[in-house]
Design a protein around this motif. Sequence first.
Motif, short mmCIF file in Angstrom:
data_model
loop_
_atom_site.label_atom_id
_atom_site.label_comp_id
_atom_site.label_asym_id
_atom_site.label_seq_id
_atom_site.Cartn_x
_atom_site.Cartn_y
_atom_site.Cartn_z
N THR A 50 0.82 -1.32 -0.04
CA THR A 50 0.12 0.03 0.19
C THR A 50 0.79 1.27 -0.07
OG1 THR A 50 -1.63 -1.13 1.40
CG2 THR A 50 -1.88 1.25 1.09
N LYS A 51 0.53 2.28 -0.87
CA LYS A 51 1.24 3.46 -0.93
C LYS A 51 0.48 4.56 0.12
CE LYS A 51 4.23 2.17 -3.62
NZ LYS A 51 5.73 2.20 -3.23
N THR A 52 1.19 4.97 0.96
CA THR A 52 0.41 6.08 1.84
C THR A 52 1.41 7.20 2.12
OG1 THR A 52 1.59 4.91 3.66
CG2 THR A 52 -0.86 4.14 3.23
N LEU A 180 8.54 17.98 8.50
CA LEU A 180 8.50 16.73 7.31
C LEU A 180 8.52 17.30 5.99
CD1 LEU A 180 5.01 14.88 8.97
CD2 LEU A 180 7.38 13.91 8.68
N VAL A 181 9.23 16.44 5.37
CA VAL A 181 9.75 16.78 3.88
C VAL A 181 8.84 15.96 3.02
CG1 VAL A 181 11.16 17.51 2.00
CG2 VAL A 181 11.74 17.75 4.62
N VAL A 182 7.94 16.33 2.09
CA VAL A 182 7.20 15.45 1.32
C VAL A 182 7.64 15.43 -0.25
CG1 VAL A 182 5.03 14.58 0.42
CG2 VAL A 182 5.17 15.74 2.70
N PHE A 183 8.16 14.42 -0.80
CA PHE A 183 8.64 14.32 -2.16
C PHE A 183 7.37 13.90 -3.10
CE2 PHE A 183 12.42 14.04 0.35
CZ PHE A 183 13.27 15.08 -0.33
N GLU A 184 7.84 14.23 -4.35
CA GLU A 184 6.82 13.72 -5.31
C GLU A 184 6.52 12.31 -5.33
OE1 GLU A 184 7.73 15.37 -9.11
OE2 GLU A 184 6.80 17.71 -8.45
N THR A 185 7.72 11.46 -5.44
CA THR A 185 7.56 9.82 -5.59
C THR A 185 8.34 9.32 -4.43
OG1 THR A 185 9.62 9.93 -6.99
CG2 THR A 185 7.66 10.33 -8.06
N GLU A 186 8.07 8.02 -4.27
CA GLU A 186 8.79 7.14 -3.30
C GLU A 186 10.35 7.10 -3.86
OE1 GLU A 186 8.40 3.10 -0.80
OE2 GLU A 186 7.11 3.37 -2.64
N ALA A 187 10.70 6.97 -4.80
CA ALA A 187 11.91 6.79 -5.50
C ALA A 187 12.89 7.88 -5.04
CB ALA A 187 11.81 6.48 -7.04
N PRO A 218 0.77 10.30 9.22
CA PRO A 218 0.46 11.62 9.97
C PRO A 218 -0.96 11.61 10.94
CG PRO A 218 0.76 11.95 7.57
CD PRO A 218 0.73 10.45 7.82
N ASP A 219 -1.90 10.67 10.68
CA ASP A 219 -2.88 10.73 11.55
C ASP A 219 -2.76 9.70 12.95
OD1 ASP A 219 -2.98 8.28 10.41
OD2 ASP A 219 -5.03 8.20 10.00
N THR A 220 -1.44 9.17 12.99
CA THR A 220 -1.08 8.47 14.24
C THR A 220 -0.13 9.32 15.22
OG1 THR A 220 0.55 7.54 13.22
CG2 THR A 220 -1.56 6.43 12.97
N VAL A 221 0.22 10.30 14.72
CA VAL A 221 1.14 11.22 15.23
C VAL A 221 0.84 12.30 16.28
CG1 VAL A 221 3.17 12.74 15.23
CG2 VAL A 221 2.82 11.01 13.53
N GLN A 222 1.32 12.15 17.66
CA GLN A 222 0.80 13.27 18.62
C GLN A 222 1.86 14.57 18.53
OE1 GLN A 222 -1.73 12.60 20.89
NE2 GLN A 222 -1.84 10.76 19.99
N TRP A 223 1.01 15.34 17.55
CA TRP A 223 1.85 16.61 17.14
C TRP A 223 2.24 17.56 18.14
CZ3 TRP A 223 3.89 16.19 12.33
CH2 TRP A 223 3.27 15.32 11.50
N GLN A 224 1.38 17.50 19.21
CA GLN A 224 1.52 18.63 20.33
C GLN A 224 2.89 18.10 21.37
OE1 GLN A 224 -0.88 16.40 20.07
NE2 GLN A 224 -1.20 15.00 21.90
N ASN A 225 3.20 16.84 20.89
CA ASN A 225 4.64 16.47 21.86
C ASN A 225 5.78 16.90 20.77
OD1 ASN A 225 2.88 15.24 23.81
ND2 ASN A 225 2.77 13.33 22.94
#
Length: 299
Positions: A50-52, A180-187, A218-225
Amino acid sequence: ILVAWGYEQQHRLMWTKILFLWVVYIGTCIMLSFYGVYQLRKYQDIDMKTKTIKDFAVILTGLPELPGTRSLEEDLKVAVEAWSGLPVVGVSVAWNYKDKQEEVEDIMKANLRQRLQECGHVPNDVCYDPPEMNPVRRKLWDAEQSVLGLIQEGPVGSPRSEARAVKELLLGLTSSPQALVVFETEAARNQALEKAEESGGFTIEDFQVTLEETCAEPDTVQWQNFGGEESWFGLAVKILCGFGIIFLACMFWAVVFYSPYAYYVLTFNYSNGRQPGFVVGFAFSMIVVVGNAIMYEVC
């Protein structure tokens, strides 16, 4: 004679009870361990197929405490693109808002509520309009909401003043050491990770940063910590304090609630086949309930 025979048989067969408890305890531990391994392998298999979002993102670490008054995320995006030579979709700084968690969450809930109302979708967990009520029920409803802290205060002031207050709050935040840095592809993400590992990181302005693979969605991270890096000593002290508080809570439950029950059961006259009645059994159930409630509150 019958009571004496029963007493002898109970003690003669006590080893079977103890053996049963040991078999159940050890067997349960072994089966739970196997089940935990099975769950891990199942998760890894699903994750591979799965790609997430986390497959395209890396964690940038090593940032100093920077103010929210500058366009930090855009600056980091440009810097990462210049260093890696790869296109970056965006950068999201993990802001340090632990001290203002409630205010930030209230702002996000209000924004989400507004957007959902504009789209015609208003789920109960975001914005709940109570049904029509008579005066008595309305009073009880308001009292319940007040006691449980569920009353959502309405807007105070004009929208412009609210927007100004939100802006001041956000500009007053500082960055944590991570982003967090998001790239265009997994490669592309993998190429950036390999380059960072080979070079030992890179420099943005005057600070050294590195890239790390993220293992959480992202939805499993406790961002306030995020924010406020803590030493191992401070973390160890907190863990020890936590165990100490749990131990004191267990002792309180054992001494105040369980000891009177245990004393009564141990001193009960079991002659002629007598057994404690319903009240004792019910009392023990309530003791278990109180003990669980104490542990839930402490933990």
